[in-house]
Design an enzyme around this catalytic site. Structure first.
Site, mmCIF file in Angstrom:
data_model
loop_
_atom_site.group_PDB
_atom_site.id
_atom_site.type_symbol
_atom_site.label_atom_id
_atom_site.label_comp_id
_atom_site.label_asym_id
_atom_site.label_seq_id
_atom_site.Cartn_x
_atom_site.Cartn_y
_atom_site.Cartn_z
ATOM 1 N N LYS A 102 -9.014 67.902 80.188
ATOM 2 C CA LYS A 102 -8.953 67.938 81.589
ATOM 3 C C LYS A 102 -10.642 67.891 82.098
ATOM 4 C CE LYS A 102 -5.692 68.275 84.922
ATOM 5 N NZ LYS A 102 -4.438 68.145 84.472
ATOM 6 N N ASP A 142 -5.016 63.034 88.485
ATOM 7 C CA ASP A 142 -4.706 64.328 89.080
ATOM 8 C C ASP A 142 -4.674 64.466 90.605
ATOM 9 O OD1 ASP A 142 -3.926 66.944 87.446
ATOM 10 O OD2 ASP A 142 -5.405 67.663 88.800
#
Ligand code: NAD
Length: 429
Positions: A102, A142
């Site tokens: 991430k 995201d």
């Protein structure tokens, strides 16, 4: 407790309760690599600013690191650490051949012009270039990032398979838009079937009327579930008879700016309640599809649902989770319920690499099969070992991650390196 402390606590607790090999838990409590950079950006007015950016690569035993990039002022090392570890678990639960990663930039993208956003994204890509790649680490959209930003990354890097979440015209997959909401409902249907409960006539409340919430609502209705409560960031709308045409509501909301204006525009007769009422209305299924940590120790006792479908990431605090477990409320956990998005991201990566183009039907049919297979395994582990569905999902993921531990010696298949100095099997070290 910050998100990384929260993630660490869950890994340790599940590890202890389910007797997982402590060395695996040790591994999962660490990250393989932290990339932390200051990105210089010349603003449109000539001023120079620097933005902090991260990519955390958590674990790649099952395949390339995979996870989104978020652009938000609150992006921090601990947040990205937690999110990347959750991606390792989620990718293993849904059984796609990816590890977890991430990243993000600590920036409010609304304060940047489009050329500034593009320059910042391209600068980040250049910093990440040696660490990412279709076989190394595959970022995705995201919070506050989208297909256009993915296109800039793919262009700067020079290979479309380096990212997923692209627009269909740029190599994205059919079915990705619906994937997370539909995937959650496929999981819900599999749980209901296993419990021999018919979906027809059940009631549901959905918090959040964005991408995930709207497609979940649409598919619930197709399965005979009455969606009686919906909310956006301003209000809850409630209709005991259930809302029927979700896509008309989506269009009217886009035109009028809010759900309350949308129902007025469409002439739908319903009650308007306060924003948080969606969580406490009496329903069979509550699906939080907006924000993290919305069900807490304070309001967990007020939840009046039998099943919680966690479409958002981390909508329950650990304390709320315990309270709901004590009240026998079934929680279909985020790492399972919202994994449809990353499953179709895998299909995108696969299609890019094999020069294929799947139809929406093919992608969604495969997604349904994959969601159902994971639910079956999670339910079986939960039943055998008397675990909650969250604990069982973590156990399934941990077993799959452990099975993918790289072999360090082809002769004896030992998996002890880099720690072993003296291989007991063939003295390979
Ligand atoms: P989105 O931005 O499209 O929609 C979010 C919605 O939540 C918006 O309608 C917004 O108005 C609403 N909202 C904001 N604050 C609210 C509040 N206080 N009460 C009620 N509603 C509120 O986002 P999305 O893509 O639908 O994602 C929703 C959640 O699902 C997020 O937690 C995200 O991390 C998670 N998730 C999304 C995906 C995906 O594929 N999109 C995948 C996995 C997890």
């Amino acid at each position: 407790m910050n998100p990384w402390q929260n993630a660490q606590q869950t890994l340790k607790q599940v590890g202890e309760k389910a007797n997982i090999d402590p060395s695996l838990i040790e591994t999962l409590l660490k990250h393989d690599r932290k990339i932390e950079v200051g990105l210089p950006l010349i603003m449109d007015n000539g001023e120079k600013k620097t933005f902090k950016a991260y990519r955390l690569q958590h674990n790649n035993w099952r395949g390339p690191y995979k996870g989104g990039l978020r652009y938000h002022p609150q992006v921090s090392e601990d947040e990205v650490k937690a999110l990347s570890a959750w991606m390792t678990i989620k990718n293993a639960v849904i059984d796609v051949p990816f590890g977890g990663g991430k990243g993000g930039i600590s920036v409010d993208p609304k304060t940047l012009s489009k050329p500034e956003l593009e320059r910042l994204t391209r600068a980040f890509t250049r910093e990440l270039a040696e660490h990412i790649g279709p076989d190394k680490d595959v970022p995705a959209p995201d919070v506050n990032t989208n297909g256009e930003i993915m296109k800039w990354i793919a262009d700067e890097y020079g290979d479309k398979a380096v990212v997923t979440g692209k627009a269909i015209a740029d190599g994205g997959s059919e079915g990705r838009t619906e994937a997370t909401g539909y995937g959650g409902v496929y999981a819900l249907m599999a749980v209901l079937e296993a419990k021999k409960i018919s979906s027809v006539g059940l009631t549901a409340a959905i918090q959040g009327f964005g991408n995930v919430g709207t497609y979940a609502a649409e598919l619930m209705i197709k399965n005979g579930i009455k969606v009686v409560a919906l909310s956006d960031s301003r209000n809850t709308i409630y209709s005991a008879g259930g809302f029927t045409d979700i896509m008309a509501l989506v269009e009217a909301k886009a035109k009028t700016g809010s759900l309350t204006n949308a129902v007025k525009e469409l002439g739908i007769d319903c009650e308007v309640k306060s924003v948080d009422d969606v969580l406490t209305v009496k329903v069979d299924i509550l699906a939080p599809a907006a924000l993290e940590m919305v069900v807490t120790a304070e309001n967990a006792g007020l939840i009046d649902a039998k099943i919680i479908l966690e479409l958002a990431n981390g909508p329950l605090t650990p304390e709320a989770d315990d309270i709901l477990a004590d009240r026998d409320i079934v929680v279909i956990p985020d790492v399972l319920a919202n994994s449809g998005g990353v499953a179709v991201s895998y299909y995108e990566w696969y299609q890019n690499r094999h020069d294929e183009k799947w139809t929406k039907e093919r992608a969604l049919e495969k997604l349904e099969g994959q969601m159902r297979a994971s639910v079956t395994e999670v339910l079986s582990i939960a039943g055998e070992s008397k675990l909650t569905l969250r604990e069982a999902a973590y156990v399934l993921a941990m077993r799959r991650i452990a099975a993918a531990k790289p072999v360090c010696c082809e002769d004896c298949n030992c998996t002890n390196c880099p720690d072993c100095q003296n291989c007991p099997d063939c003295n390979c070290c």
